[in-house]
Design a protein around this motif. Structure first.
Motif, PDB file in Angstrom:
ATOM      1  N   MET B   1       0.843  -1.204   0.000  1.00 53.32           N
ATOM      2  CA  MET B   1       0.000   0.000   0.000  1.00 53.32           C
ATOM      3  C   MET B   1       0.873   1.247   0.000  1.00 53.32           C
ATOM      4  N   SER B   2       0.976   1.917  -1.126  1.00 53.04           N
ATOM      5  CA  SER B   2       1.649   3.208  -1.241  1.00 53.04           C
ATOM      6  C   SER B   2       3.005   3.259  -0.566  1.00 53.04           C
ATOM      7  N   LEU B   5       5.142   6.348  -1.755  1.00 55.07           N
ATOM      8  CA  LEU B   5       4.809   7.690  -1.268  1.00 55.07           C
ATOM      9  C   LEU B   5       5.096   7.840   0.227  1.00 55.07           C
ATOM     10  N   TYR B   6       4.814   6.806   0.965  1.00 58.08           N
ATOM     11  CA  TYR B   6       5.007   6.893   2.414  1.00 58.08           C
ATOM     12  C   TYR B   6       6.165   5.998   2.850  1.00 58.08           C
ATOM     13  N   LYS B  11       9.020   9.604   5.955  1.00 61.70           N
ATOM     14  CA  LYS B  11       8.631   9.613   7.373  1.00 61.70           C
ATOM     15  C   LYS B  11       9.772  10.158   8.246  1.00 61.70           C
ATOM     16  N   CYS B  60       0.314  17.557   6.716  1.00 63.52           N
ATOM     17  CA  CYS B  60       0.477  16.129   6.451  1.00 63.52           C
ATOM     18  C   CYS B  60       1.965  15.773   6.378  1.00 63.52           C
ATOM     19  N   LEU B  61       2.225  14.506   6.220  1.00 61.60           N
ATOM     20  CA  LEU B  61       3.610  14.038   6.154  1.00 61.60           C
ATOM     21  C   LEU B  61       4.368  14.689   4.998  1.00 61.60           C
ATOM     22  N   LEU B  62       3.702  14.824   3.865  1.00 62.31           N
ATOM     23  CA  LEU B  62       4.374  15.404   2.701  1.00 62.31           C
ATOM     24  C   LEU B  62       4.775  16.845   2.969  1.00 62.31           C
ATOM     25  N   LYS B  64       5.282  18.234   5.890  1.00 58.99           N
ATOM     26  CA  LYS B  64       6.349  18.262   6.916  1.00 58.99           C
ATOM     27  C   LYS B  64       7.691  17.877   6.307  1.00 58.99           C
ATOM     28  N   HIS B 113      -0.173  12.304  -8.192  1.00 62.57           N
ATOM     29  CA  HIS B 113      -1.231  12.706  -7.250  1.00 62.57           C
ATOM     30  C   HIS B 113      -1.334  14.227  -7.220  1.00 62.57           C
ATOM     31  N   ARG B 116      -2.014  16.405  -4.255  1.00 59.15           N
ATOM     32  CA  ARG B 116      -1.025  16.488  -3.184  1.00 59.15           C
ATOM     33  C   ARG B 116       0.140  17.408  -3.546  1.00 59.15           C
TER      34      ARG B 116
END
Lengths: 400, 134
Positions: B1-2, B5-6, B11, B60-62, B64, B113, B116
């Motif tokens: 799952m992604s 991106l993550y 992170k 969001c994480l992106l 940050k 995306h 985003r």
């Protein structure tokens, strides 16, 4: 029941697709798509202007749509104004009512309001100089009516509230609000965008003076909304827009307004969209209303129950099913709503992350980063909820 | 799952933390009203260039992670250089340009995306806004 309903929505046949973003925009039944297309194929013309055959058909279709909406709201057709959407409808009421407001007057909006409902009044406060008061919310995300008399006072001229919150799903006690507003001589304006998709509504019986909703949240087309107003109030309301179709007489020296509802429909109205909306509302009305409510609430409970069981998840909204619509917001400790919504989308689950055009509520509840919102509709089923919960558990793992 | 991106690098960047400058020469705040991301960038300037940078971000994480990279790159930049960096990030996302410096590669998976992109661009825009133009 839900499978029969789902079959009516072509987009829901996509495998692995779970749509829980209906509070932003409901999906549309195939019969609505067909009705709009059929209208444009066979009756595309301007309304109230032409004498030819297509014009006659368009007039019949448009008037018929108005009659259908009137039936849905237990109202009369002359109380139904077609607008470009709920936002426009709420702006029309605000501008119309604010014409006579000024310093010393009060208008009450609420912390549960969508921006479409409170921003017009915030702008008008700055223009007109009246006092804007905010109805607070409880920690559970309901309107706090415990001290109504201190908020709605004799200086109050307008009270504007949502029928149901687009964030918490809480349904407002309109009877109590109407009693308080009317005791002060104030008008009650209701944003019904999140209520109408869940069944027939009777704004007059609920005590509303004006009631607005959007077509696209009620299984209808985009670009169409409805403003209902009590006939005697619409008769005294100034139009927001002027132009073709809304005049009585015109000379070089000035013009007079047409009677409602045409007074509020300047320019070419959204004819095909009105036809589509009427088909959508007829479809919704045709469902067993009690069974629909029961189905939506059962799924809401299943969703709430699953969320409560997940570590770090906080539900934002009523804990039970009383006086609520199937709109469920939540936060997850250590995970931003947008990241969660993104990861859910990658599993075919459509939800919304963010502030949901409800900043005043987010500030009141200390939710600066917003929430994830899963919103159900008539076509939602148990698999939608099960897969959402499973995808959420996986998303949390990815982000932690 | 992604996982792209993550990934761990995103992170790690997002979790790097942030601090504000209390005696900044200039600050800029930008909001993304659609998603709710908010960032404030503070700069201390010397000879027209960033001497020290700080930021505070709610997002969001992106966002940050992008803020961490923007802050890491900012020292020594003037307004024009920060503008160039913003253009590079924008080109990476929107025009499929290659990463102009290694850290930017972490945002390549964001390209498809579109909704985003602003999460990534917001900190770089805020940096440009914070640095006084010559």
């Amino acid at each position: 029941m839900s499978q029969t309903i789902r079959d009516a929505f072509p987009v829901l046949t996509r495998p692995g697709f779970h749509y829980l973003d209906s509070a932003a925009m409901a999906q549309v039944p195939g019969i609505v798509v067909e009705a709009v297309a059929a209208h444009d194929r066979t009756a595309r013309s301007n309304v109230r202007r032409g004498l030819h055959e297509l014009a006659r058909r368009a007039d019949e279709a448009y008037d018929g749509a108005r009659a259908t909406v009137a039936r849905f709201l237990n109202a009369t057709p002359d109380e139904i104004v077609f607008t470009g959407g709920c936002t426009l409808a709420l702006n029309m009421v605000a501008r119309g009512l604010a014409k006579d407001l000024g310093p010393g007057d009060q208008v009450v909006v609420s912390r549960l309001d969508h921006h479409s409902a409170c921003l017009p009044w915030m702008e008008l406060r700055d223009e007109k100089g009246f006092e804007l008061r905010w109805l607070p919310v409880t920690p559970e995300g309901r309107l706090d009516l415990s001290d109504l008399a201190s908020v709605i006072t004799p200086a109050c001229k307008v009270v504007s509230v949502p029928h149901a919150s687009n964030v918490t799903g809480a349904v407002s006690d309109l009877a109590k609000l109407a009693e308080a507003a009317h005791a002060c001589g104030a008008k009650l304006v209701v944003d019904g965008a999140q209520m109408v998709p869940h069944g027939r509504v009777d704004p007059r019986a609920l005590g509303a003076d004006f009631y607005a909703f959007a077509g696209h949240k009620a299984y209808g087309p985009t670009g169409i909304g409805v403003l209902w107003g009590r006939a005697e109030l619409l008769a005294g309301l100034a139009p927001l827009l002027v132009g073709g179709g809304m005049v009585g007489s015109v000379s070089e020296d000035g013009f007079t307004w047409a009677e409602p509802p045409h007074r509020f429909e300047a320019g070419t109205p959204p004819v095909a969209q009105a036809v589509g909306l009427a088909v959508a509302l007829d479809w919704l009305s045709g469902l067993d209303q009690a069974a629909l409510h029961q189905q939506e609430m059962a799924l809401t409970w299943h969703l709430l129950d699953g969320l409560w069981a997940m570590e770090g998840v906080r539900v934002i909204g009523p804990m039970g099913l009383e006086a609520r619509v199937p709109v469920v917001s939540f936060t997850v400790e250590g995970a931003h709503p947008h990241d969660l919504a993104h990861l859910l989308a990658e599993r075919g689950v459509a939800v919304r992350g963010g502030a949901h055009c409800a900043r005043p509520l987010m500030l009141a509840l200390g939710l600066e980063e917003g929430t994830v919102r899963a919103s159900l509709a008539a076509y939602s089923d148990r698999a939608d909820v099960d897969i959402t919960l499973a995808a959420l558990a996986e998303a949390i793992k990815v982000l932690r | 799952m992604s996982s792209d991106l993550y990934g761990e690098r995103i992170k790690e960047l997002a979790g790097a933390g942030s601090h504000r400058l209390h005696d900044a020469d200039a600050s800029a705040r930008l909001d993304n009203p659609l998603c709710g991301d908010t960032i404030v960038v503070d700069v201390m300037m010397a000879d027209g260039k960033v001497a020290e940078v700080g930021h505070g971000v709610k997002g969001c994480l992106l966002c940050k992670a992008a803020a961490a990279i923007a802050s890491h790159q900012a020292p020594g930049m003037d307004h024009a250089a920060a503008t160039r960096m913003l253009e590079q990030v924008s080109a990476l996302l929107k025009s499929r340009a290659g990463p102009e410096f290694p850290d930017l590669a972490v945002f390549v998976p964001v390209r498809p995306h579109k909704s985003r992109h602003d999460c990534v661009l917001l900190p770089f825009k805020a940096l440009v806004k914070a640095i006084p133009a010559a």
